[in-house]
Design an enzyme around this catalytic site. Structure first.
Site, PDB file in Angstrom:
ATOM      1  N   CYS A  18      -0.044   7.216 -10.589  1.00  0.00           N
ATOM      2  CA  CYS A  18      -0.619   6.473  -9.542  1.00  0.00           C
ATOM      3  C   CYS A  18      -1.479   6.333  -9.196  1.00  0.00           C
ATOM      4  CB  CYS A  18       0.329   6.565  -8.331  1.00  0.00           C
ATOM      5  SG  CYS A  18       0.051   5.967  -6.986  1.00  0.00           S
ATOM      6  N   GLU A  57       3.437   4.340 -11.326  1.00  0.00           N
ATOM      7  CA  GLU A  57       3.133   3.319 -10.301  1.00  0.00           C
ATOM      8  C   GLU A  57       1.879   3.176  -9.908  1.00  0.00           C
ATOM      9  OE1 GLU A  57       5.500   2.487  -5.752  1.00  0.00           O
ATOM     10  OE2 GLU A  57       3.822   3.356  -5.592  1.00  0.00           O
ATOM     11  N   TYR A  64      -1.801  -0.077 -10.227  1.00  0.00           N
ATOM     12  CA  TYR A  64      -1.765  -1.646  -9.895  1.00  0.00           C
ATOM     13  C   TYR A  64      -3.159  -2.256 -10.161  1.00  0.00           C
ATOM     14  CZ  TYR A  64      -3.487   2.300  -6.149  1.00  0.00           C
ATOM     15  OH  TYR A  64      -3.185   2.729  -5.299  1.00  0.00           O
ATOM     16  N   TYR A  68       1.008  -0.967   0.175  1.00  0.00           N
ATOM     17  CA  TYR A  68      -0.210   0.582   0.427  1.00  0.00           C
ATOM     18  C   TYR A  68       0.836   1.414   0.234  1.00  0.00           C
ATOM     19  CZ  TYR A  68      -3.978  -3.562   0.494  1.00  0.00           C
ATOM     20  OH  TYR A  68      -4.745  -4.469   0.510  1.00  0.00           O
ATOM     21  N   SER A  69       0.455   2.483  -0.670  1.00  0.00           N
ATOM     22  CA  SER A  69       1.304   3.542  -0.655  1.00  0.00           C
ATOM     23  C   SER A  69       1.420   4.250   0.442  1.00  0.00           C
ATOM     24  CB  SER A  69       1.119   4.226  -1.946  1.00  0.00           C
ATOM     25  OG  SER A  69       0.489   4.043  -3.208  1.00  0.00           O
TER      26      SER A  69
HETATM   27  P1  FAD Z   1      -7.460 -10.200  -3.097  1.00  0.00           P
HETATM   28  O1  FAD Z   1      -8.095 -11.260  -1.617  1.00  0.00           O
HETATM   29  O2  FAD Z   1      -5.732 -10.642  -2.916  1.00  0.00           O
HETATM   30  O3  FAD Z   1      -7.979 -10.419  -4.090  1.00  0.00           O
HETATM   31  C1  FAD Z   1      -7.158 -10.011  -5.312  1.00  0.00           C
HETATM   32  C2  FAD Z   1      -7.352 -10.539  -6.470  1.00  0.00           C
HETATM   33  O4  FAD Z   1      -8.523 -10.727  -6.796  1.00  0.00           O
HETATM   34  C3  FAD Z   1      -7.111 -10.753  -7.825  1.00  0.00           C
HETATM   35  O5  FAD Z   1      -5.633 -10.461  -8.107  1.00  0.00           O
HETATM   36  C4  FAD Z   1      -8.106 -10.743  -8.809  1.00  0.00           C
HETATM   37  O6  FAD Z   1      -7.047 -12.242  -8.976  1.00  0.00           O
HETATM   38  C5  FAD Z   1      -9.022 -11.297  -8.052  1.00  0.00           C
HETATM   39  N1  FAD Z   1     -10.350 -10.174  -8.848  1.00  0.00           N
HETATM   40  C6  FAD Z   1     -10.036  -9.019  -8.678  1.00  0.00           C
HETATM   41  N2  FAD Z   1     -10.795  -7.777  -9.162  1.00  0.00           N
HETATM   42  C7  FAD Z   1     -11.626  -8.931  -9.695  1.00  0.00           C
HETATM   43  C8  FAD Z   1     -12.688  -8.568 -10.498  1.00  0.00           C
HETATM   44  N3  FAD Z   1     -12.861  -7.674 -10.830  1.00  0.00           N
HETATM   45  N4  FAD Z   1     -13.397  -9.794 -10.827  1.00  0.00           N
HETATM   46  C9  FAD Z   1     -13.079 -11.232 -10.647  1.00  0.00           C
HETATM   47  N5  FAD Z   1     -11.661 -11.341  -9.780  1.00  0.00           N
HETATM   48  C10 FAD Z   1     -10.813 -10.389  -9.462  1.00  0.00           C
HETATM   49  N6  FAD Z   1      -4.068  -0.748  -2.940  1.00  0.00           N
HETATM   50  C11 FAD Z   1      -5.136   0.230  -2.381  1.00  0.00           C
HETATM   51  O7  FAD Z   1      -6.217   0.384  -1.704  1.00  0.00           O
HETATM   52  N7  FAD Z   1      -4.522   2.103  -1.859  1.00  0.00           N
HETATM   53  C12 FAD Z   1      -3.137   2.544  -2.116  1.00  0.00           C
HETATM   54  O8  FAD Z   1      -3.114   2.858  -1.296  1.00  0.00           O
HETATM   55  C13 FAD Z   1      -2.674   1.381  -2.992  1.00  0.00           C
HETATM   56  N8  FAD Z   1      -1.049   0.727  -2.999  1.00  0.00           N
HETATM   57  C14 FAD Z   1      -0.929  -0.176  -4.036  1.00  0.00           C
HETATM   58  C15 FAD Z   1       0.554   0.099  -4.164  1.00  0.00           C
HETATM   59  C16 FAD Z   1       1.438  -0.722  -4.835  1.00  0.00           C
HETATM   60  C17 FAD Z   1       2.864  -0.198  -5.245  1.00  0.00           C
HETATM   61  C18 FAD Z   1       0.647  -1.873  -4.989  1.00  0.00           C
HETATM   62  C19 FAD Z   1       1.762  -3.062  -5.950  1.00  0.00           C
HETATM   63  C20 FAD Z   1      -0.515  -2.343  -4.798  1.00  0.00           C
HETATM   64  C21 FAD Z   1      -0.955  -1.578  -4.281  1.00  0.00           C
HETATM   65  N9  FAD Z   1      -2.886  -1.223  -3.722  1.00  0.00           N
HETATM   66  C22 FAD Z   1      -3.067  -0.313  -3.529  1.00  0.00           C
HETATM   67  C23 FAD Z   1      -3.159  -2.425  -3.585  1.00  0.00           C
HETATM   68  C24 FAD Z   1      -3.426  -3.699  -3.196  1.00  0.00           C
HETATM   69  O9  FAD Z   1      -1.644  -3.998  -2.705  1.00  0.00           O
HETATM   70  C25 FAD Z   1      -4.325  -4.809  -3.298  1.00  0.00           C
HETATM   71  O10 FAD Z   1      -4.020  -5.607  -4.320  1.00  0.00           O
HETATM   72  C26 FAD Z   1      -5.358  -4.310  -3.487  1.00  0.00           C
HETATM   73  O11 FAD Z   1      -5.626  -3.913  -1.709  1.00  0.00           O
HETATM   74  C27 FAD Z   1      -6.208  -6.269  -3.331  1.00  0.00           C
HETATM   75  O12 FAD Z   1      -5.495  -6.929  -2.272  1.00  0.00           O
HETATM   76  P2  FAD Z   1      -7.018  -8.009  -1.138  1.00  0.00           P
HETATM   77  O13 FAD Z   1      -5.957  -8.625  -0.431  1.00  0.00           O
HETATM   78  O14 FAD Z   1      -7.932  -6.911  -0.585  1.00  0.00           O
HETATM   79  O15 FAD Z   1      -7.498  -8.340  -2.738  1.00  0.00           O
END
Ligand code: FAD
Length: 403
Positions: free
Chosen positions: A361, A401, A403, A183-184
């Site tokens: 971003c 950046e 994602y 997370y940023s």
């Molecule tokens: P997970 O449980 O990991 O689920 C994600 C997975 O769900 C995906 O890989 C995909 O397989 C599936 N999926 C997602 N959408 C769909 C769809 N519409 N249909 C079907 N399948 C789907 N997030 C923020 O909120 N704020 C930030 O500031 C932020 N900064 C980031 C900075 C960087 C450098 C990076 C790489 C990512 C950042 N993210 C940010 C994103 C964050 O890291 C997560 O990826 C995001 O919160 C989702 O994680 P999760 O565990 O909730 O989802």
């Protein structure tokens, strides 16, 4: 302002033969003894490259790198002797009749002070949630939170533009602990309480309909974070990231293009520029935020952004692209790339200033439309945008950046 061809690709000169190159040579025998520690820089015209290579070999030297310079005259003479880079954090200066390669825009010294991986996944820092506030106002879409964590008792220091990792509690479907998500960081290095003891995030809860069952799926980590209560523990890793750092030059121009939670690093930038007081950083450049969101209630940090803009009208420009409320010139939804297209000539002009840094971003894929808009603006001056952007990247002036 420099012309595009001057400040983009120093090797794009029409007369091939008038190109010059910078040879970085080690081990050259000068007046007898071989210099073990010194690097010698030679400016070499294209038509003398072969002879110069042979001369260097005769003198026991080894060419470490060759970089294209400008078409300006060069005489093949020894330009300068410098300590090797491992001994000296700044890059060697050029002889005065050569053009500075774009890659030298950022002093290496600054990079060395960047904290990274203070806490790794095997031994994360255990922080505590201090507060968790809804950022989406009534009538808006989804769940997006500003979450502040207490870092007291640890060594986690960070800079604006870096990210941290969060390891959510619980296990995955194979019974293994969840992996970290990045997370940023949305706060400045001093934290929202200005006591250097907190870090804040801007997190959107991922929710989508399962493509087969149609059931609502909640993202693991984003849901864990959005549901946190003050006092709850959280496993934090990092900090990581050197891509999105804010230049230390207070006169730099900072163009920021964000979609959704992509605002997070820019909140940190803007708070540092306009909300906090620093002896060593008084921002005097132009900060321009182009922010793409779905509806007005979804404009994250709206009141703060608008207050900063009103208090700093000469230094902060704020442009929204509100997709579900505003229309683009063709009558369709107003996405960030349409706003960029509207302002493309101005943005392109600003990007040619050597002290302008551009940051993107947010949602993956947002770069495509932005590139398209800037391609058109650059083409009006016969400049190839892709080449120019690559040069900006090399000069650490183009930061993405997504994602
Ligand atoms: P997970 O449980 O990991 O689920 C994600 C997975 O769900 C995906 O890989 C995909 O397989 C599936 N999926 C997602 N959408 C769909 C769809 N519409 N249909 C079907 N399948 C789907 N997030 C923020 O909120 N704020 C930030 O500031 C932020 N900064 C980031 C900075 C960087 C450098 C990076 C790489 C990512 C950042 N993210 C940010 C994103 C964050 O890291 C997560 O990826 C995001 O919160 C989702 O994680 P999760 O565990 O909730 O989802």
């Amino acid at each position: 302002m420099s012309s595009p061809s001057e400040s983009t690709n120093s090797s794009t000169v029409t007369e091939f033969g008038s190109r010059t190159y910078l040879y970085e040579v080690v081990g050259l025998r000068q007046n007898g003894p071989i210099r073990q520690s010194g690097t010698v820089l030679l400016t070499v015209p294209y038509n003398r490259m072969k002879q110069e290579m042979q001369r260097i070999a005769r003198m026991g030297g080894k060419i470490v790198s060759i970089k294209p310079l400008s078409s300006s005259a060069a005489n093949g003479s020894v330009a300068q002797t410098q300590p090797t880079q491992s001994e000296n954090t700044t890059k060697p200066t050029q002889s005065k009749n050569t053009t500075k390669p774009m890659t030298q825009a950022k002093p290496k010294k600054a990079k060395d002070d960047i904290p990274v991986n203070t806490y790794r996944p095997k031994n994360p820092f255990i922080g505590k949630c201090i507060s968790n506030e809804q950022l989406v106002r009534e009538g808006g879409i989804g769940n997006c939170r500003h979450i502040k964590f207490d870092l007291s008792g640890g060594d986690l220091r960070y800079l604006e533009g870096q990210s941290i990792g969060i390891i959510p509690d619980g296990t995955d479907d194979k019974g293994k602990p969840h992996k970290l998500r990045l997370y940023s960081i949305a706060s400045t290095r001093h934290g929202d309480d200005l006591d250097d003891k907190t870090v804040s995030l801007c997190v959107r809860q991922l929710q989508y309909k399962h493509p087969e069952t149609g059931e609502t799926v909640n993202g693991v980590c984003s849901t864990f974070l959005c549901n946190m209560n003050p006092g709850d523990d959280v496993k934090i890793t990092g900090p990581v990231g050197k891509e999105m750092l804010l230049p230390s030059d207070p006169n730099a121009n900072i163009i920021m293009m964000a979609t959704g939670t992509g605002i997070a690093p820019f909140r940190a930038f803007l708070w540092r520029m306009f909300k906090e007081q620093h002896e060593d950083y008084k921002f005097k450049g132009l900060a321009w935020l182009i922010f793409g969101i779905s509806t007005t209630p979804n404009i994250l940090y709206k009141d703060d952004l608008e207050a900063m803009q009103q208090n700093n009208p000469d230094n902060f420009r704020l442009t929204y692209a509100i997709s579900r409320e505003q229309k683009n010139s063709e009558g369709g939804k107003m996405y960030i790339q349409h706003r960029v297209a509207e302002h493309a000539d101005e943005l392109w002009k600003l990007m040619q200033e050597p002290n302008t840094h551009t940051y993107i971003c947010g949602l993956k894929g947002m770069e495509g439309g932005i590139d398209e808009a800037l391609t058109a603006a650059a083409a009006k001056e016969d400049v190839d945008w892709t080449t120019y952007r690559q040069q900006m990247k090399k000069a650490h002036r183009w930061h993405v950046e997504t994602y």
